[in-house]
Design a protein around this motif. Structure first.
Motif, mmCIF file in Angstrom:
data_model
loop_
_atom_site.group_PDB
_atom_site.id
_atom_site.type_symbol
_atom_site.label_atom_id
_atom_site.label_comp_id
_atom_site.label_asym_id
_atom_site.label_seq_id
_atom_site.Cartn_x
_atom_site.Cartn_y
_atom_site.Cartn_z
ATOM 1 N N ALA A 151 0.840 -1.201 0.000
ATOM 2 C CA ALA A 151 0.000 0.000 0.000
ATOM 3 C C ALA A 151 0.877 1.253 0.000
ATOM 4 N N TYR A 152 1.979 1.209 0.729
ATOM 5 C CA TYR A 152 2.916 2.331 0.741
ATOM 6 C C TYR A 152 3.427 2.596 -0.672
ATOM 7 N N VAL A 153 3.853 1.556 -1.363
ATOM 8 C CA VAL A 153 4.368 1.708 -2.731
ATOM 9 C C VAL A 153 3.271 2.245 -3.655
ATOM 10 N N ARG A 154 2.045 1.751 -3.515
ATOM 11 C CA ARG A 154 0.938 2.244 -4.351
ATOM 12 C C ARG A 154 0.694 3.726 -4.104
ATOM 13 N N ARG A 155 0.716 4.167 -2.831
ATOM 14 C CA ARG A 155 0.497 5.582 -2.527
ATOM 15 C C ARG A 155 1.607 6.463 -3.104
#
Length: 161
Positions: A151-155
């Motif tokens: 999720a961090y990478v997607r954000r």
């Protein structure tokens, strides 16, 4: 970045000291005629800025949406990643209820009576992602791992695109 108007009933919230590895602050000014956003270094040097009409007739939610887009723009124009931003400061004409984060009835922002500005900024997808990215970045800097690395990478990717 502020208008020459009387600001005795306005407030600004910001961090007074940022992370030395990320000495950049995102500055937001909400006025009756324009929205202004910029990126500055700790020493006060402005790296980028952008403006858009407030368009008060469209309402405060539309203004918050434009602010989110302006924030992405100035971060990119400064050739920074969102994770380089250590603090966000917001200034808005008053009167304000700073404890509740609400605009009361600013004369230069018709329709913003009892508007939950802080909640709306926090709840905006873009601002919420920025807050989460900055939190995860701080966690990583301390040697920790985010609860959801994917999720961090997607954000981060969403902010970069």
């Amino acid at each position: 970045m502020t208008d020459q108007a009387d600001t005795t009933n306005s407030t600004a919230t910001s961090s007074t000291k940022t992370d030395p590895k990320h000495p950049f602050t995102l500055a937001i000014d909400i006025g009756g005629t324009k929205l202004a956003v910029g990126v500055v270094r700790d020493d006060g040097v402005q790296l980028s800025r952008a403006r858009a009409p407030t368009d008060v007739a469209l309402g405060p939610d539309a203004a918050v949406d434009r602010l989110a887009l302006l924030c992405r723009q100035v971060i990119a124009d400064a050739r920074l990643a969102v994770t380089d931003v250590a603090a966000v400061g917001v200034g808005c004409g008053g009167p304000l209820d700073t404890k509740r984060g609400v605009t009361l009835s600013p004369p230069n922002l018709p329709g913003w009576d009892e508007y939950p500005l802080v909640k709306k900024l926090d709840g905006s997808v873009h601002f919420n992602d920025l807050s989460n990215i900055l939190f995860d970045q701080a966690l990583l800097a301390e040697g920790g791992l985010p609860d959801d690395p994917a999720a961090y990478v997607r954000r981060v990717n969403a902010w970069l695109v």
